[in-house]
Write an enzyme that holds these catalytic residues in place. Structure first.
Site, PDB file in Angstrom:
ATOM      1  N   HIS A 163      -7.519   8.539  -3.661  1.00 11.64           N
ATOM      2  CA  HIS A 163      -8.078   7.240  -4.043  1.00 11.64           C
ATOM      3  C   HIS A 163      -9.176   7.348  -5.102  1.00 11.64           C
ATOM      4  O   HIS A 163      -9.569   6.362  -5.684  1.00 11.64           O
ATOM      5  CB  HIS A 163      -8.661   6.532  -2.819  1.00 11.64           C
ATOM      6  CG  HIS A 163      -7.621   6.162  -1.810  1.00 11.64           C
ATOM      7  ND1 HIS A 163      -7.323   6.978  -0.749  1.00 11.64           N
ATOM      8  CD2 HIS A 163      -6.812   5.078  -1.707  1.00 11.64           C
ATOM      9  CE1 HIS A 163      -6.370   6.405  -0.027  1.00 11.64           C
ATOM     10  NE2 HIS A 163      -6.041   5.254  -0.574  1.00 11.64           N
ATOM     11  N   HIS A 186       0.848  -1.210   0.000  1.00  8.19           N
ATOM     12  CA  HIS A 186       0.000   0.000   0.000  1.00  8.19           C
ATOM     13  C   HIS A 186       0.876   1.250   0.000  1.00  8.19           C
ATOM     14  O   HIS A 186       1.727   1.403   0.885  1.00  8.19           O
ATOM     15  CB  HIS A 186      -0.890  -0.023   1.254  1.00  8.19           C
ATOM     16  CG  HIS A 186      -1.838   1.138   1.354  1.00  8.19           C
ATOM     17  ND1 HIS A 186      -1.897   1.956   2.460  1.00  8.19           N
ATOM     18  CD2 HIS A 186      -2.747   1.626   0.476  1.00  8.19           C
ATOM     19  CE1 HIS A 186      -2.814   2.883   2.261  1.00  8.19           C
ATOM     20  NE2 HIS A 186      -3.346   2.714   1.064  1.00  8.19           N
ATOM     21  N   TYR A 232     -12.598  19.296  36.485  1.00  7.12           N
ATOM     22  CA  TYR A 232     -11.592  20.071  35.746  1.00  7.12           C
ATOM     23  C   TYR A 232     -10.693  20.897  36.666  1.00  7.12           C
ATOM     24  O   TYR A 232     -10.515  22.101  36.497  1.00  7.12           O
ATOM     25  CB  TYR A 232     -12.264  20.955  34.678  1.00  7.12           C
ATOM     26  CG  TYR A 232     -12.965  20.128  33.629  1.00  7.12           C
ATOM     27  CD1 TYR A 232     -12.233  19.378  32.711  1.00  7.12           C
ATOM     28  CD2 TYR A 232     -14.350  20.064  33.572  1.00  7.12           C
ATOM     29  CE1 TYR A 232     -12.865  18.589  31.764  1.00  7.12           C
ATOM     30  CE2 TYR A 232     -14.991  19.275  32.630  1.00  7.12           C
ATOM     31  CZ  TYR A 232     -14.245  18.544  31.731  1.00  7.12           C
ATOM     32  OH  TYR A 232     -14.876  17.771  30.800  1.00  7.12           O
ATOM     33  N   CYS A 273      -9.509  18.908  25.332  1.00  2.47           N
ATOM     34  CA  CYS A 273     -10.207  18.521  26.554  1.00  2.47           C
ATOM     35  C   CYS A 273      -9.193  18.399  27.691  1.00  2.47           C
ATOM     36  O   CYS A 273      -8.065  17.945  27.489  1.00  2.47           O
ATOM     37  CB  CYS A 273     -10.940  17.198  26.366  1.00  2.47           C
ATOM     38  SG  CYS A 273     -11.893  16.743  27.829  1.00  2.47           S
ATOM     39  N   ARG A 331     -17.147  16.310  22.736  1.00  2.00           N
ATOM     40  CA  ARG A 331     -17.262  16.066  24.161  1.00  2.00           C
ATOM     41  C   ARG A 331     -18.560  16.740  24.639  1.00  2.00           C
ATOM     42  O   ARG A 331     -18.596  17.966  24.821  1.00  2.00           O
ATOM     43  CB  ARG A 331     -16.042  16.640  24.893  1.00  2.00           C
ATOM     44  CG  ARG A 331     -15.710  16.082  26.293  1.00  2.00           C
ATOM     45  CD  ARG A 331     -16.847  16.016  27.212  1.00  2.00           C
ATOM     46  NE  ARG A 331     -16.524  15.402  28.512  1.00  2.00           N
ATOM     47  CZ  ARG A 331     -17.348  14.614  29.163  1.00  2.00           C
ATOM     48  NH1 ARG A 331     -18.522  14.295  28.653  1.00  2.00           N
ATOM     49  NH2 ARG A 331     -17.020  14.142  30.357  1.00  2.00           N
TER      50      ARG A 331
HETATM   51  N1  MTE Z   1     -20.554  23.246  26.320  1.00  2.00           N
HETATM   52  C1  MTE Z   1     -21.776  22.774  26.643  1.00  2.00           C
HETATM   53  N2  MTE Z   1     -22.827  23.599  26.561  1.00  2.00           N
HETATM   54  N3  MTE Z   1     -21.929  21.480  27.037  1.00  2.00           N
HETATM   55  C2  MTE Z   1     -20.856  20.616  27.146  1.00  2.00           C
HETATM   56  O1  MTE Z   1     -21.044  19.445  27.498  1.00  2.00           O
HETATM   57  N4  MTE Z   1     -18.405  20.336  26.930  1.00  2.00           N
HETATM   58  C3  MTE Z   1     -17.164  21.094  27.122  1.00  2.00           C
HETATM   59  C4  MTE Z   1     -17.039  22.207  26.098  1.00  2.00           C
HETATM   60  N5  MTE Z   1     -18.257  22.966  26.014  1.00  2.00           N
HETATM   61  C5  MTE Z   1     -19.548  21.106  26.822  1.00  2.00           C
HETATM   62  C6  MTE Z   1     -19.461  22.450  26.380  1.00  2.00           C
HETATM   63  C7  MTE Z   1     -15.948  20.277  27.076  1.00  2.00           C
HETATM   64  S1  MTE Z   1     -15.510  19.460  28.498  1.00  2.00           S
HETATM   65  C8  MTE Z   1     -15.113  20.265  25.981  1.00  2.00           C
HETATM   66  S2  MTE Z   1     -13.667  19.414  26.030  1.00  2.00           S
HETATM   67  C9  MTE Z   1     -15.483  20.988  24.750  1.00  2.00           C
HETATM   68  O2  MTE Z   1     -16.753  21.631  24.839  1.00  2.00           O
HETATM   69  C10 MTE Z   1     -15.533  20.049  23.567  1.00  2.00           C
HETATM   70  O3  MTE Z   1     -15.838  20.746  22.409  1.00  2.00           O
HETATM   71  P1  MTE Z   1     -16.174  19.944  21.072  1.00  2.00           P
HETATM   72  O4  MTE Z   1     -17.215  18.920  21.394  1.00  2.00           O
HETATM   73  O5  MTE Z   1     -16.640  20.971  20.086  1.00  2.00           O
HETATM   74  O6  MTE Z   1     -14.895  19.286  20.632  1.00  2.00           O
HETATM   75 MO    MO Z   2     -13.522  18.414  28.230  1.00  2.00          MO
END
Ligand code: MTE
Ligand code: MO
Length: 475
Positions: free
Chosen positions: A64, A40, A326, A191, A142
């Protein structure tokens, strides 16, 4: 191709390695590419699709899409896929009406969920360093709660500035936000739990088992929060905070929420924006449609999606995610002794890097006859600190090799995008057939990643930024 036998997806899934044979599907065709894998042109990347569909990969690797490649593939055809439902959205529709999960968006097949409800997924790390701007549909997701349904017409953002000079609270609809001066910033969102699965190996932690893919880099566009707050007459005050609330509600009807210092929000160099575009496209539902706040250089959790309310306040957000999650702790703090009120909420993230290719366990052939292997990955630091160097070693630090960086030319302190890097590592005869590659990044403050996870272990598995170590076999 009715002359060929039918196979079910779980039969294809069992053929996912050199040992079992490598089968893939494309459309409704099933192909045995075991003999082809070694030749490949893209190397062991083909293994990412072993036992599954190559369609999503080909959507990314556009080379591809030629007749020659399709003809070549047809030569390996062994059968047809049986009983696949090609209708999108089938699983969402199965949900009982009224369930909070009935309106989840469709996701890319390559986002492998660490949890389905709420949806949390990262892309295969082997793809992550392919493009400087992460494709939207491959950007990790997330979510803590179900994705809210918001229509552009009904959307409203409430801003409580606490200023006595203007109408307060101020309410902006989507059109009004889009009418404000448009600003773009390239920023990686990471995250706080990225790379948690490596920290867990030292000792169990609580949290989603993220690999190194809970990060992505995008160009975000929208209105600047500092413009809106200044227009409202908000004055600098280092003791204040800006609280963000999302439209996603927990079972007790509390919204997802987080806060940042007011000084970050008011700083034009902070580049905090009310984003409605991601890489030039309308923000998707998973990433916060119609508006999310982008807080460059700051942990993902503060980049609130589905933003409905902003409050300038004397205190931080009292949400669970600001107060009891966090945060970092000493390796000696465990669940019986932890006091969340004693630690600061994570804002800027520490310097980190990860090796994206080769992947752990891969068989790597040194290039040509000079005995080098090529290693690629990403590096990033929070607070706008630029990556100044990435060092690699294949002999446990006896010798280090400096990687070449691909990064934006933004000023230090405002360098919010990630850096991709490529290194060529010499493989000596004494290396043997097993080699462990280590990567460490250095940021503009000369902060360096710690060597091991032992001394940065914490019960939530956040801030997991030790050297990234990948063991490969030299072919
Ligand atoms: N904002 C809202 N309203 N609800 C959520 O659950 N998750 C947070 C953040 N903002 C979250 C949020 C967390 S912990 C992360 S790491 C990022 O959004 C992830 O953003 P993404 O899903 O766009 O990658
Ligand atoms: Mo996160």
């Amino acid at each position: 191709r009715a002359d060929l036998p039918n196979y079910k997806t779980d039969q294809v899934e069992q053929h996912n390695s050199a040992k079992t044979g490598i089968w893939i599907t494309y459309g409704l065709g099933v192909y045995d590419v075991t003999d082809f894998a070694d030749n490949h042109p893209g190397g062991d990347k083909i293994l990412m699709a072993a036992g599954s569909a190559i369609d999503p990969f080909w959507a990314i690797y556009q080379q591809h899409n030629t007749l020659e490649v399709l003809e070549l593939l047809e030569g390996f055809r062994i059968g047809n896929l049986e009983g696949v439902d090609l209708k999108p959205g089938a699983s969402a529709a199965e949900d009982e009406l009224g369930s909070p999960w009935a309106h989840e968006p469709q996701r890319h097949a390559l986002l492998k969920p660490a949890s389905k409800r709420p949806f949390n997924a990262e892309p295969p790390i082997g793809l992550l360093a392919e493009q400087f701007l992460t494709p939207n549909e491959l950007f990790y997701v997330r979510n803590h709660l179900p994705v809210p349904v918001i229509s552009a017409e009904e959307y409203e953002l409430e801003i409580e500035s606490g200023s006595s000079k203007k109408k307060d609270p101020l309410t902006l609809n989507l059109e009004e936000i889009k009418a404000l001066p448009k600003h773009s910033v390239t920023a990686a969102i990471m995250c706080g739990g990225n790379r948690r699965s490596e920290m867990t190996k030292v000792k169990a932690v609580k949290g989603l088992s993220w690999g190194a893919g809970a990060v992505g880099n995008a160009k975000w566009s929208g209105a600047r929060l500092c413009d809106v707050l200044r227009e409202q007459g908000v004055q600098p005050d280092e003791s204040k905070h800006v609280i963000f609330e999302g439209a996603d509600l927990d079972p007790t009807s509390h919204p997802y929420g987080a806060s940042i210092p007011l000084s970050k929000a008011l700083d034009p160099r902070g580049d905090v924006i009310l984003a409605y575009e991601m890489n030039g496209e309308t923000l998707s539902r998973d990433h916060g449609y119609p508006i999310r706040v982008i807080v460059p250089g700051t942990v993902g959790a503060r980049n609130v999606k589905w933003l409905t309310r902003i409050v300038v306040a004397d205190k931080e957000s009292d949400s669970h995610w600001q107060q009891n999650d966090y945060k970092g702790f000493s390796p000696s703090t465990d669940w019986d002794t932890v006091d969340f009120s004693k630690s600061d909420a994570i804002q800027a993230m520490p310097v980190t890097s990860a090796i994206c290719t080769p992947q752990p366990g891969a068989r790597v052939k040194p290039d040509d006859d000079d005995g080098h292997i090529t290693v690629r990955g990403y590096a990033w630091s929070g607070g706008g600190r630029k990556i100044v160097r990435v060092d690699l070693t294949s002999d446990e630090g006896k010798s280090w090799h400096v990687a070449e960086l691909e990064q934006e030319d933004s000023p230090d302190g405002r360098h919010y995008g990630w850096s991709l890097w490529t290194a060529r590592l010499p493989i000596s005869e004494s290396s043997g057939s097993d080699v462990e590659i280590w990567a460490k990044a250095v940021d503009s403050a000369y902060n360096v990643q710690p060597e091991k996870f032992e001394h940065i272990w914490n019960l939530r598995g956040v801030l997991a930024n030790a050297y990234h170590k990948v063991r490969v076999k030299i072919a």
